[in-house]
Design a protein around this motif. Structure first.
Motif, PDB file in Angstrom:
ATOM      1  N   SER A 168      -4.160   6.357  -0.869  1.00  0.00           N
ATOM      2  CA  SER A 168      -3.517   6.873   0.353  1.00  0.00           C
ATOM      3  C   SER A 168      -3.650   5.883   1.497  1.00  0.00           C
ATOM      4  CB  SER A 168      -4.151   8.209   0.743  1.00  0.00           C
ATOM      5  OG  SER A 168      -3.991   9.172  -0.273  1.00  0.00           O
ATOM      6  N   GLN A 169      -4.823   5.224   1.584  1.00  0.00           N
ATOM      7  CA  GLN A 169      -5.007   4.229   2.634  1.00  0.00           C
ATOM      8  C   GLN A 169      -4.099   3.023   2.431  1.00  0.00           C
ATOM      9  OE1 GLN A 169      -9.227   3.494   2.427  1.00  0.00           O
ATOM     10  NE2 GLN A 169      -9.752   5.296   3.643  1.00  0.00           N
ATOM     11  N   GLY A 182      -1.133   3.218   1.078  1.00  0.00           N
ATOM     12  CA  GLY A 182       0.204   3.686   1.418  1.00  0.00           C
ATOM     13  C   GLY A 182       1.210   3.563   0.301  1.00  0.00           C
ATOM     14  N   ARG A 183       0.829   2.947  -0.812  1.00  0.00           N
ATOM     15  CA  ARG A 183       1.685   2.810  -1.985  1.00  0.00           C
ATOM     16  C   ARG A 183       0.811   2.933  -3.238  1.00  0.00           C
ATOM     17  NH1 ARG A 183       6.929   0.466  -1.623  1.00  0.00           N
ATOM     18  NH2 ARG A 183       7.830   1.120   0.387  1.00  0.00           N
ATOM     19  N   TYR A 201       2.434  -4.723  -1.548  1.00  0.00           N
ATOM     20  CA  TYR A 201       2.816  -3.398  -1.043  1.00  0.00           C
ATOM     21  C   TYR A 201       4.281  -3.096  -1.343  1.00  0.00           C
ATOM     22  CZ  TYR A 201       3.735   0.289   2.412  1.00  0.00           C
ATOM     23  OH  TYR A 201       4.114   1.446   3.022  1.00  0.00           O
ATOM     24  N   LEU A 221       4.234   6.870  -2.429  1.00  0.00           N
ATOM     25  CA  LEU A 221       3.303   7.975  -2.643  1.00  0.00           C
ATOM     26  C   LEU A 221       4.071   9.238  -3.039  1.00  0.00           C
ATOM     27  CD1 LEU A 221       0.901   7.553   0.418  1.00  0.00           C
ATOM     28  CD2 LEU A 221       0.419   6.972  -1.965  1.00  0.00           C
TER      29      LEU A 221
END
Length: 370
Positions: free
Chosen positions: A115-116, A118-119, A222, A228
């Motif tokens: 989650s931190q 972001g992907r 990224y 997510l």
């Protein structure tokens, strides 16, 4: 010729042993050079291909156990696991300390780190950690987690640490570059210090293998990852029990109180690294901060007060029933009196007559059969 004869039979024989067997009278330097030149003819050459990682493809995961004891609670200290995630292309590092190596806690840590970021990396590489793939197959909770994130978990072959050597080397890097000279007041303090160090030091250093800094290559990683999921995966420790009379549930050796009004009913326990929640028919009946210590009892004063009121109400009910019994009057559980019929009413209903002067059934039968 003597050296070659020994290498034919024992290709890996150490140089000092060879020198002893052939009676080498000189220094070991010339013999070492000779062995370096001719030993490959007998041992063989095992070339290794260079592994090329594509952006967004692989993240290597591992548990690191720093030897520094961490204070938790009640004057306890523990050696706690740290979940480490390394992006293979950019070498970007992220990590977090978790309360145990149980599957639910590991998945909670993975979801936090992803989650931190972001992907989601397309493949998560794990060794055969017991909660992830100890049987050689990905565990059911881990497979469900990967399915929700549209990724896959790939298990390393048994006894092959080189399969995820990148994250293994990083663990050694942490031991020598992060831990020395540090002290920690709590798991939260460890995570705070470690995150700051990863941000300012580990991810900003130049990595020789990629000739760049992880923080500079992270954006490329990224953009190649998947997005997510719309719905968060199921993580944490979960189980269901029927609440006993002592109205406590156990999570990782610690006991937590629950509203005693649901005693005897099934409750669902959901524990994250930070909280413990208990539900009965989807209604919240307990919430506590999770303790990372061992064998503690965590009590909500409201639960104790409710239990006291319930005991007092039950005692008053029993007392009222006892007094009613002494007066010859019975009452229902809700308190209203129970009407009691006189026994002759039942005799009349069933045609029974216990008057000794009246004819008995036998007399009636004899009269009907003279």
């Amino acid at each position: 010729m003597q050296v070659r004869a020994l290498l034919v039979q024992w290709p890996t024989m150490p140089g000092p042993v060879i020198a002893q067997k052939i009676g080498w009278p000189y220094s070991e330097g010339p013999l070492k050079k000779l062995l370096a030149r001719i030993r490959p003819e007998y041992v063989g050459i095992d070339p290794s291909d260079r592994t090329v990682y594509e952006p967004g493809e692989i993240a290597q995961c591992d548990l690191w156990f720093p030897e520094t004891p961490i204070p938790v609670a009640a004057r306890q200290v523990r050696i706690l696991p740290v979940l480490v995630l390394t992006l293979a292309f950019s070498r970007f590092l992220s990590a977090t300390m978790i309360p145990s190596r149980q599957g639910g806690d590991i998945l909670s840590g993975m979801w936090l780190l992803i989650s931190q970021l972001g992907r989601v990396p397309k493949t998560l590489v794990w060794d055969r950690e017991s909660a992830i793939g100890g049987t050689g197959k990905v565990s059911v909770p881990a497979a469900a987690f990967a399915g929700t994130l549209a990724t896959r978990i790939r298990l390393a072959p048994p006894k092959d640490p080189e399969f995820k050597g990148m994250v293994e080397r990083n663990n050694g890097f942490f031991e020598t570059s992060f831990l020395p000279g540090r002290a920690f007041a709590s798991p939260a303090d460890f995570n705070s210090q470690f995150t700051d160090w990863l941000t300012s030091r580990a991810n900003t250093r130049t990595v020789r293998a990629i000739h760049g800094r992880p923080v500079d290559l992270l954006e490329t990683d990224y953009q190649a990852m998947t997005v997510l999921p719309a719905v968060a995966p199921t993580v944490g420790l979960t189980h269901r029990i029927r609440l006993a009379r002592d109205y406590y549930v156990r999570v990782d050796t610690c006991d937590y109180s629950v509203d005693p009004r649901v005693i005897g009913r099934f409750v669902d326990i959901v524990a994250s690294p930070t909280t413990v929640e208990v539900f009965c028919d989807r209604q919240l009946v307990a919430r506590h901060d999770r303790s990372w210590a061992k064998h503690l009892v965590i009590t909500d004063p409201d639960h104790v007060a409710t239990a006291r009121q319930m005991r007092q109400a039950l005692a008053e009910h029993h007392r009222a029933q006892q007094q009613a019994g002494q007066r010859g009057q019975r009452r229902h559980s809700d308190g209203h009196p129970v009407a009691i019929r006189a026994l002759p009413d039942y005799d009349a209903l069933f045609g029974v007559d216990f008057d000794p002067t009246s004819p008995t059934a036998a007399d009636a039968a004899e009269a009907s059969n003279p």
